[in-house]
Design an enzyme around this catalytic site. Structure first.
Site, PDB file in Angstrom:
ATOM      1  N   ASP A 284      16.314  79.175  82.961  1.00 40.27           N
ATOM      2  CA  ASP A 284      17.762  79.229  83.036  1.00 40.27           C
ATOM      3  C   ASP A 284      18.247  77.827  83.418  1.00 40.27           C
ATOM      4  O   ASP A 284      17.463  76.934  83.752  1.00 40.27           O
ATOM      5  CB  ASP A 284      18.248  80.308  84.013  1.00 40.27           C
ATOM      6  CG  ASP A 284      19.682  80.751  83.669  1.00 40.27           C
ATOM      7  OD1 ASP A 284      20.397  79.991  82.984  1.00 40.27           O
ATOM      8  OD2 ASP A 284      20.093  81.854  84.081  1.00 40.27           O
TER       9      ASP A 284
HETATM   10  C1  BGC Z   1      23.298  81.547  82.870  1.00 40.09           C
HETATM   11  C2  BGC Z   1      22.620  81.893  81.547  1.00 40.09           C
HETATM   12  C3  BGC Z   1      23.151  81.038  80.443  1.00 40.09           C
HETATM   13  C4  BGC Z   1      22.973  79.590  80.829  1.00 40.09           C
HETATM   14  C5  BGC Z   1      23.414  78.604  79.768  1.00 40.09           C
HETATM   15  C6  BGC Z   1      23.301  80.061  83.135  1.00 40.09           C
HETATM   16  O1  BGC Z   1      24.113  79.748  84.213  1.00 40.09           O
HETATM   17  O2  BGC Z   1      22.647  82.232  83.900  1.00 40.09           O
HETATM   18  O3  BGC Z   1      22.823  83.250  81.259  1.00 40.09           O
HETATM   19  O4  BGC Z   1      22.508  81.336  79.239  1.00 40.09           O
HETATM   20  O5  BGC Z   1      23.708  79.332  82.008  1.00 40.09           O
HETATM   21  O6  BGC Z   1      24.776  78.581  79.645  1.00 40.09           O
END
Ligand code: BGC
Length: 751
Positions: A284
């Site tokens: 993530d």
């Molecule tokens: C979120 C993810 C997301 C990623 C990219 C993160 O803060 O938890 O779900 O895909 O950001 O935007």
């Protein structure tokens, strides 16, 4: 004897995974590329850089960035989009980098790209997998035309605590409903083959128990044991893996002290060894660096090495793989092997997407112009929105609105809030595309006088209510109260709305409450006072017309809650599929049982609840046999009749309970469902074909124990209409989580 069955079940499970397994072998092209790559080029494939923010894609693409691509130091981008922008950057990767390996372009396309559909929680409320599948298919058509290869969706986290703001992004509290919706979205995004230019790769996220964040506090740890992890949180991930999801994303949080990005038991043993899943696992956002904050890595280099060793293939945005890995892999042969494994997976995915044959296949300016927001996409968004609406209460058949109604008051600012209908994550969705409730109602009811009050001024709202025959009171939260980092300690109505509601209800006019929200709300008092409540979530660009269709009766409500509504925030977390207690809840105040002293322990609206404009009778629940072996099948069928005068849709729900096992088993668990449409007077027989594997539970493997299984069929988890029981005859093991098994269901007309 049992050994043979075990082998047979394992073989069946492996065959199910066979298409995925075939792709686990790297092709000669991948192997030959790998042999020619420097360590820095290999690491480059594992680096995902941000090309901008979601609202401003490409904004960070400058000469410096282009130089990195030219040097082979980037494998993929998040938030680079548009046919032209992706083509230009891809050209540098393919024509100017030493090995010419194409880039991957990714974005959070969560519930639509330009055509924004209902938020995922709403689409789960359709209890119809065709709804999210079609939304994902259309999102893929649009996003791929803009050069994207990859979406960070579906979010398949089971969420039993609506204080958690990200509950809006998933399918709610149930592992089986979640598994069905997860598989549907993977199918929709990826189509029949990822080589087709109108497909994008799906990501099942956030692996493995992000939804179990304690107290609903986003990013917080999950205090769950291996049994809850396996039985409750993992099944939707398994379903996505089985469906061939190209990517998984690890979760920010930890499970029982183990941050998921540093957990080889989860990322390697479960996902790779047990499930044989061959795709790419991405971190993530910045989560590799966050291993230091978790307190499991001392330095940036330790964090990068730990994440790679634990199974994280791609580093999203932290920059630590790029900056820290080279020296470490040169020192540690085991890490070098892991590096090769991760690179192999990334290259295999690029191959699976057809990028080595034509790296520009998804960057097509003509298609980009033609594909967005077509009338067909808009119509699909409206159909999805209609199917996502849930009628929670309808005393005195207040809905649908009587055709004779001439003066209606609409109260509440959400009625004209176009932005909120786009929900959290809106990719390239535009506020101007949204048709909110108020103008849509005026269009749908041209002969009705519609007075509007935002509710900011309570006496004005009361005056508007007094002047009307009926009030549509629009309450709930705006889009910014749910989503990432939007956890709430109290999920009551936002400040001021309860007082507004009381004042409007005090006028004595009939009131229909229209809820807009990204999570269940604690509305005990409101629910007692208001005669009718319609749950509309955030429904996307066609929200207004869809709600108007339901209010006027042009369409019938048939959605069901994918998560229960609590009576109070203090009653959370709560799940319908909880374990029994030695002292089951008993309303008798003289007894000490598992309950609250100040509030009934039951939900306000139960999982699976939802009304219709007609009503349905269940009869003749019958089982094809009274016992089930490891390999046999059992048909449970029931007749459902529409006994009203309007057409309607019912979601027939099948729950199971194992009353005596070697561990405590939940009091009920959803094991099948079917949404059916019935004309007035019409009846259908719905048949569920069940197998022993659907009643397995985690015990270091999916154990099947002989003994009684009780079945419950009904209209919601709290409205069981018929019961039956049978016996499992043999012990054994199942190859997969029972909640991820998608059973065969048929419906046939009955005279
Ligand atoms: C979120 C993810 C997301 C990623 C990219 C993160 O803060 O938890 O779900 O895909 O950001 O935007």
């Amino acid at each position: 004897m049992a050994g043979r069955w075990v082998a047979a079940i394992w073989l069946a499970a492996c065959l199910l995974l066979a298409p995925a397994l075939v792709q686990a072998r790297a092709s000669p092209r991948v192997e030959s590329l790998l042999a020619r790559m420097t360590v820095e080029e290999k690491i480059g494939q594992l680096v995902q850089r941000p090309g901008g923010r979601q609202r401003s894609p490409n904004s960070r693409i400058n000469d410096e960035e282009r130089a990195l691509v030219r040097a082979g130091q980037v494998g993929s981008y998040i938030n680079v989009a548009g046919a032209e922008a992706t083509r230009a950057l891809q050209r540098i990767a393919v024509e100017e980098s030493r090995l010419g390996i194409p880039l991957l372009f990714a974005m959070d396309v969560i519930h639509g790209y330009r055509t924004i559909f209902p938020v995922p929680l709403a689409m789960a409320a359709s209890w119809d997998p065709a709804v999210p599948e079609r939304a994902a298919r259309i999102a893929a058509t649009e996003a791929s035309a803009a050069g994207l290869h990859w979406t960070f969706s579906p979010m398949v986290d089971v969420a039993r605590d609506p204080r958690w703001g990200r509950i809006v992004e998933g399918a709610g509290e149930d592992p089986h409903l979640g598994a069905v919706m997860a598989a549907a979205q993977v199918r929709g995004y990826q189509g029949a083959s990822l080589r087709a230019p109108d497909t994008i790769m799906a990501t099942a996220k956030h692996f493995g128990a992000y939804g179990a964040a304690t107290g609903g506090r986003d990013y917080g740890g999950a205090e769950i044991g291996p049994r809850a992890l396996a039985d409750i949180y993992l099944p939707p991930f398994y379903a996505a893996a089985r469906e061939g999801a190209g990517a998984f994303m690890a979760a920010f949080n930890e499970i029982d002290g183990m941050p998921s990005h540093a957990d080889p038991g989860l990322l390697r043993e479960t996902l790779r060894t047990r499930w044989h899943w061959p795709g790419v696992l991405i971190s993530d956002w910045n989560a590799v660096a966050e291993l230091r904050a978790h307190g499991v890595a001392e330095t940036d280099a330790d964090a990068a090495a730990l994440a790679l060793a634990s199974g994280v293939d791609i580093d999203m945005a932290s920059g630590l793989y790029a900056g820290q890995l080279a020296a470490r892999v040169r020192r540690e042969p085991a890490l070098m092997a892991r590096l090769d494994e991760a690179v192999r997976r990334v290259l295999a995915i690029k191959e699976r997407l057809g990028l080595f044959d034509d790296p520009y296949r998804r960057s097509d300016a003509a298609r980009e112009t033609a594909a967005m927001l077509t009338p067909e996409h808009r119509a699909a968004a409206r159909a999805a929105a209609i199917r996502s609406i849930v009628l929670l209460k309808n005393d005195g058949a207040l809905l649908p609105l009587a055709p004779s109604v001439r003066r209606v008051a609409v109260i509440g600012e959400l009625a004209e809030d176009a932005s909120s209908q786009l929900g959290s994550w809106r990719a390239r969705g535009q506020i101007e595309d949204v048709r909110p409730l108020l103008p849509a109602l005026r269009e749908a009811l041209p002969r009705t006088e519609i007075a509007y009050g935002s509710g900011a001024n309570v006496p004005n709202a009361v005056a508007a209510a007094r002047g009307a025959e009926l009030v549509l009171l629009v309450l709930g939260e705006d889009f910014d109260r749910s989503g990432e980092a939007r956890s709430l300690a109290d999920i009551a109505l936002p400040t001021g709305q309860q007082a507004l509601a009381e004042a409007v209800l005090d006028t004595g006019r009939p009131v229909v409450v229209i809820l807009m929200n990204g999570r269940p709300l604690a509305i005990d008092r409101l629910a007692r006072r208001a005669p009718a409540i319609l749950e509309t979530w955030f429904l996307g660009i066609e929200a207004g017309p869809a709600i108007a269709d339901i209010l006027t009766g042009r369409a019938a409500p048939g959605g069901r809650l994918p998560v229960g509504f609590p009576r109070a925030s203090g009653a959370l977390p709560f799940a319908y599929n909880r374990l029994p207690s030695g002292r089951p809840a008993d309303p008798d105040p003289a007894r000490d049982t598992v309950r609250y002293r100040d509030l009934p322990v039951t939900p306000l609206f139960a999982f699976g609840h939802g009304l219709s404009y007609t009503d349905f009778a269940y009869s003749d629940l019958s089982l094809s046999r009274d016992s089930l072996s490891l390999t046999g099948g059992l048909a449970a069928s029931v007749i459902v009749r529409n006994r009203g005068t309007r057409a309607g849709e019912e979601v027939v729900q099948l729950y199971a309970h194992d009353p005596v096992a070697s561990v405590s088993r939940p009091i009920q668990e959803l094991r099948g469902f079917r949404r059916i449409a019935l004309a007035p007077g019409e009846a259908k027989r719905v048949t569920f074909i069940l197998s022993a594997a659907q009643f397995a539970f985690w015990d270091n493997g999916w154990r099947i124990e002989p003994g009684e299984i009780r079945l419950m069929v009904g209209s919601s988890s709290a409205d069981i209409r018929a019961r039956a029981a049978f016996r499992l005859t043999e012990p054994g093991w199942a190859g997969q989580p029972p909640a991820a098994l998608i059973e065969r269901i048929t419906e046939e007309p009955v005279r």
